[in-house]
Design an enzyme around this catalytic site. Structure first.
Site, PDB file in Angstrom:
ATOM      1  N   ASP A  30     -35.603 -22.468 -13.318  1.00 10.95           N
ATOM      2  CA  ASP A  30     -36.279 -22.303 -14.695  1.00 10.95           C
ATOM      3  C   ASP A  30     -36.493 -23.577 -15.402  1.00 10.95           C
ATOM      4  O   ASP A  30     -35.630 -24.718 -15.400  1.00 10.95           O
ATOM      5  CB  ASP A  30     -35.606 -21.393 -15.277  1.00 10.95           C
ATOM      6  CG  ASP A  30     -36.303 -20.640 -16.645  1.00 10.95           C
ATOM      7  OD1 ASP A  30     -37.778 -20.968 -16.355  1.00 10.95           O
ATOM      8  OD2 ASP A  30     -35.996 -19.878 -17.219  1.00 10.95           O
ATOM      9  N   HIS A  47     -44.186 -28.009 -12.639  1.00 15.53           N
ATOM     10  CA  HIS A  47     -44.155 -27.217 -11.251  1.00 15.53           C
ATOM     11  C   HIS A  47     -44.115 -28.087  -9.995  1.00 15.53           C
ATOM     12  O   HIS A  47     -43.540 -28.262  -9.036  1.00 15.53           O
ATOM     13  CB  HIS A  47     -45.269 -26.122 -11.187  1.00 15.53           C
ATOM     14  CG  HIS A  47     -45.236 -25.052 -12.262  1.00 15.53           C
ATOM     15  ND1 HIS A  47     -44.072 -24.421 -12.438  1.00 15.53           N
ATOM     16  CD2 HIS A  47     -46.136 -24.668 -12.999  1.00 15.53           C
ATOM     17  CE1 HIS A  47     -44.396 -23.546 -13.455  1.00 15.53           C
ATOM     18  NE2 HIS A  47     -45.701 -23.517 -13.822  1.00 15.53           N
ATOM     19  N   LEU A 141     -28.995 -24.084   7.890  1.00 14.96           N
ATOM     20  CA  LEU A 141     -29.127 -23.580   6.270  1.00 14.96           C
ATOM     21  C   LEU A 141     -30.314 -22.211   6.450  1.00 14.96           C
ATOM     22  O   LEU A 141     -31.245 -22.641   7.136  1.00 14.96           O
ATOM     23  CB  LEU A 141     -29.554 -24.553   5.223  1.00 14.96           C
ATOM     24  CG  LEU A 141     -29.804 -23.962   3.839  1.00 14.96           C
ATOM     25  CD1 LEU A 141     -28.714 -23.805   3.039  1.00 14.96           C
ATOM     26  CD2 LEU A 141     -30.850 -24.910   3.191  1.00 14.96           C
TER      27      LEU A 141
END
Ligand code: IPE
Ligand code: IPE
Ligand code: MG
Length: 253
Positions: A30, A47, A141
């Site tokens: 955020d 972004h 991962l």
């Protein structure tokens, strides 16, 4: 509910004491808009820079032996943003798949996607499928992208699927327990998050992993997502390591 039922519901074993490195880290990325506004830039620039933080933190997880990273990338409620911003975010996902998936594949990362398919443009859904397919046999991962994801929507879908199984006579309602619910969630097979990080100083869950975060440790970092780096990540990991997780029990001596 019986104690036995509860034990079963935690079949995907939560991480118990003695583990200082979380097995599963979930992040609410955020603050992109505020990062850009503070610099007089359009929100979209925040972004774009946020993707760099995704690259940094994915590598950092691998280097620290974290097995699962789940990133909240686009929420079910983010459709309410101005159309230009939504379009930009969709474009960024296309670009991410085109530019980053080959490198993630080389790193051995396995990509998973959670969230609703309904409402996504066909080429966006296809991009997500492509990323998952290309990396499906990797053993490093597990990077889960929560895209068009909402926790309430996920639980509602699970309830619907369970109701359909009951209606078809495949499931006896008396046998429904936490594990039945888990099996019908999009995260089935993954351990619950040990640590949830939210950047930008906001202290709320915003409809992310509502069921899965029952015993997750929360760390709220003040830094805005585009500025989130290894130092801020290590601080969050250190905070996690200092926590005493009890899962409703008493501290082991
Ligand atoms: C997070 O940053 C990115 C997404 C929700 C897609 P924001 O866009 O929410 O940034 P702020 O909270 O407005 O600063
Ligand atoms: C949550 O952030 C969603 C993502 C990070 C993708 P928001 O910025 O949308 O959440 P609110 O509106 O501040 O609760
Ligand atoms: Mg926000």
């Amino acid at each position: 509910m019986t104690a036995k039922g509860e034990a079963k519901s935690l079949a995907v074993e939560p991480q118990k004491g003695g583990h200082t490195v979380p097995r599963h880290v979930a992040i609410i990325m955020d603050g992109n808009g505020r990062w850009a506004s503070a610099r007089g830039l359009p929100r979209t620039e925040g972004h774009r820079r946020g993707v760099e933080a995704v690259r940094r933190i994915t590598r950092a997880c691998d280097a620290r032996g974290i097995a699962y990273l789940t990133l909240f990338s686009f929420s079910s409620e983010n459709w309410t943003r101005p159309p230009e911003e939504v379009t930009y975010l969709m474009g960024l996902l296309r670009l991410f798949v085109r530019r980053d998936v080959a490198e993630l594949d080389r790193q051995g990362v396995r990509i998973k996607v959670i969230g609703a398919r309904e409402g996504l443009q066909p080429d966006i859904a296809a991009s997500l499928d492509e990323a998952v397919l290309k990396t499906k046999d990797n053993t490093g991962l597990v990077l889960t992208l929560a895209f068009n994801y909402g926790g309430r929507q996920e639980i509602t879908s699970a309830v619907q699927a369970i109701a359909e199984q009951v209606a078809r006579g495949e499931l006896d309602p008396k046998t429904v327990d936490s594990f039945t619910v888990e099996k019908n969630l999009s995260t089935f097979g993954m351990p619950d998050p040990d640590l949830l990080i939210r950047t930008s100083g906001e202290q709320r869950i915003s409809n992310f992993l509502l069921w899965q975060c029952a015993y997750t440790e929360f760390v709220f970092a003040p830094v805005l997502w585009p500025d989130f780096d290894e130092v801020a990540f290590d601080e969050a990991l250190a905070t996690y390591a200092s926590r005493d997780r009890r899962f409703g029990g008493v501290k082991a001596r």
